[in-house]
Scaffold this active site. Structure first.
Site, short mmCIF file in Angstrom:
data_model
loop_
_atom_site.label_atom_id
_atom_site.label_comp_id
_atom_site.label_asym_id
_atom_site.label_seq_id
_atom_site.Cartn_x
_atom_site.Cartn_y
_atom_site.Cartn_z
N THR A 185 -5.39 13.38 -1.26
CA THR A 185 -6.01 12.87 -0.03
C THR A 185 -6.49 13.99 0.88
O THR A 185 -5.79 14.99 1.05
CB THR A 185 -4.92 12.09 0.74
OG1 THR A 185 -4.52 11.01 -0.06
CG2 THR A 185 -5.40 11.61 2.09
N ARG A 213 -3.07 -2.09 -4.61
CA ARG A 213 -2.09 -1.23 -3.93
C ARG A 213 -2.78 -0.45 -2.80
O ARG A 213 -3.87 0.09 -2.94
CB ARG A 213 -1.49 -0.26 -4.95
CG ARG A 213 -0.50 0.75 -4.36
CD ARG A 213 -1.13 2.08 -4.05
NE ARG A 213 -0.16 3.10 -3.66
CZ ARG A 213 -0.48 4.26 -3.10
NH1 ARG A 213 -1.73 4.55 -2.84
NH2 ARG A 213 0.44 5.14 -2.77
N ASP A 216 -0.34 5.10 2.18
CA ASP A 216 -0.11 5.45 3.58
C ASP A 216 -1.40 5.79 4.33
O ASP A 216 -1.49 5.59 5.55
CB ASP A 216 0.83 6.66 3.66
CG ASP A 216 0.27 7.87 2.89
OD1 ASP A 216 -0.36 7.67 1.83
OD2 ASP A 216 0.47 9.00 3.36
N GLY A 237 0.29 12.90 -0.48
CA GLY A 237 1.42 12.75 -1.40
C GLY A 237 1.70 11.28 -1.69
O GLY A 237 0.85 10.42 -1.44
N GLY A 239 2.36 7.96 -1.12
CA GLY A 239 2.26 7.21 0.12
C GLY A 239 3.39 6.23 0.40
O GLY A 239 3.72 5.95 1.55
#
Ligand code: ASP
Length: 322
Positions: A185, A213, A216, A237, A239
């Site tokens: 990300t 899905r 975060d 990372g 989430g």
């Protein structure tokens, strides 16, 4: 002996300072915001996003425009396999994108599981600026994007993504890989020359995730949080663990009560490692405060951020819990 009733009565008669924990009365007032321009982005490939954001900030532009255009650079890169339409697909072979943006006024916009739109961050910006809502998902987000003039791209996987997905299908085993390809990300935080802070975050999420899905990154307070009085934080990372601990919000709140960005990032990582001792996954945070201090920390080594401070470019490796 004090009955419950008399105890409550006594409490209500006590001065407020005795009842409230001291921490609730603490509030940081950064009287001198950093005004030279500061941009930080997750991972080394964030440098390209910083370059674009700096073009805007160096000319006196707003942080919110800088972060939108900054992360868009990465969304536009067809070779990036974790951001934008070049991203690895879900297990059904479909690329779904998540993005969020927050401005200096505390406004927020986000899109989740958006398909076939090249720049989810700009759709999130429009959700923030042009709707009364914060989050739009899936078909609703796509319909909104089209209504705002975004082009509906073809449903397809890049050659690299297609190959990786077909390879994955052979075992169909879901196992997040730490520092997957060393880039994930993009989360970007910027403070403009007015001392105002904004942030943006955009991702194709976990490779080969279940269809639908959401991680975060598009969830305000989890993958991104900005409070212009205090500072901002963003993450990369796995989430699910950031979602369960609201890491970015936690970091900003810790900074509000006096933690440095570094100490706040370390505490957010420790919350995860303490609660979830299975640590075979990566989470990394970056943060800045109003005074222009920065911090970063991750569970495993390998995380880093790209910085542009008053035009000076550096890369900063994160310390790690393990
Ligand atoms: N945090 C993103 C997610 O869980 C993925 C990543 O940063 O690697 O969707």
């Amino acid at each position: 002996m004090s009955t419950r009733r008399s105890f409550i009565k006594n409490i209500s008669l006590a001065p407020a300072s005795l009842i409230l924990p001291t921490i609730l009365s603490a509030d940081n007032n950064y009287s001198t915001p950093y005004k030279e321009g500061l941009i930080i982005s997750t991972w080394d490939f964030g440098a390209k996003a910083n370059e674009k954001a700096w073009e805007i900030i160096s000319k006196g532009g707003k942080a919110v425009d800088a972060v939108e255009n900054g992360v868009k650079e990465i969304e536009n890169d067809p070779n990036n396999t974790s951001v934008g339409l070049g991203g690895f697909p879900d297990r059904d072979g479909i690329v779904t994108l998540d993005a969020a943006i927050m401005d200096e006024k505390g406004n927020a916009g986000s899109v989740c599981a958006l398909q076939r739109i090249k720049n989810p961050i700009s759709v999130a910006r429009k959700v923030m600026d042009e709707t009364p809502h914060v989050i739009l998902v899936s078909e609703g987000a796509q319909k909104f994007a089209i209504s705002k003039g975004f082009k509906l791209e073809k449903q397809k996987r890049s050659t690299v993504s297609d190959k990786a997905w077909k390879e994955w299908l052979k075992k169909s085993e879901y196992k997040p890989i730490i520092n997957f390809e060393m880039h994930d990300t993009i989360g970007q935080l910027a403070m403009d020359k007015n001392g105002d802070i904004s942030g943006a975050c955009t991702t194709s999420g976990l490779a080969f995730k279940m269809h639908g899905r959401v991680g975060d990154s598009p969830i305000i307070g989890a993958g991104l949080y900005v409070d212009n009085e205090v500072g901002a934080a963003t993450s990369s990372g796995l989430g699910e663990y950031v979602l369960k601990t609201l890491g970015s919000f936690l970091i900003v709140e810790l900074m509000r009560f006096g933690y440095s960005p570094q100490a706040a990032c370390e505490e957010a990582v420790k919350r995860i490692t303490k609660k979830y001792p299975y640590r075979e996954f990566q989470v990394g945070f970056i943060a800045m405060n109003k005074a222009g201090e920065t911090g970063t920390f991750s569970i495993h080594p390998g995380f880093e951020f790209a910085q542009c401070r008053a035009g000076v470019v550096t890369n900063v490796k994160a310390g790690s819990f393990l």
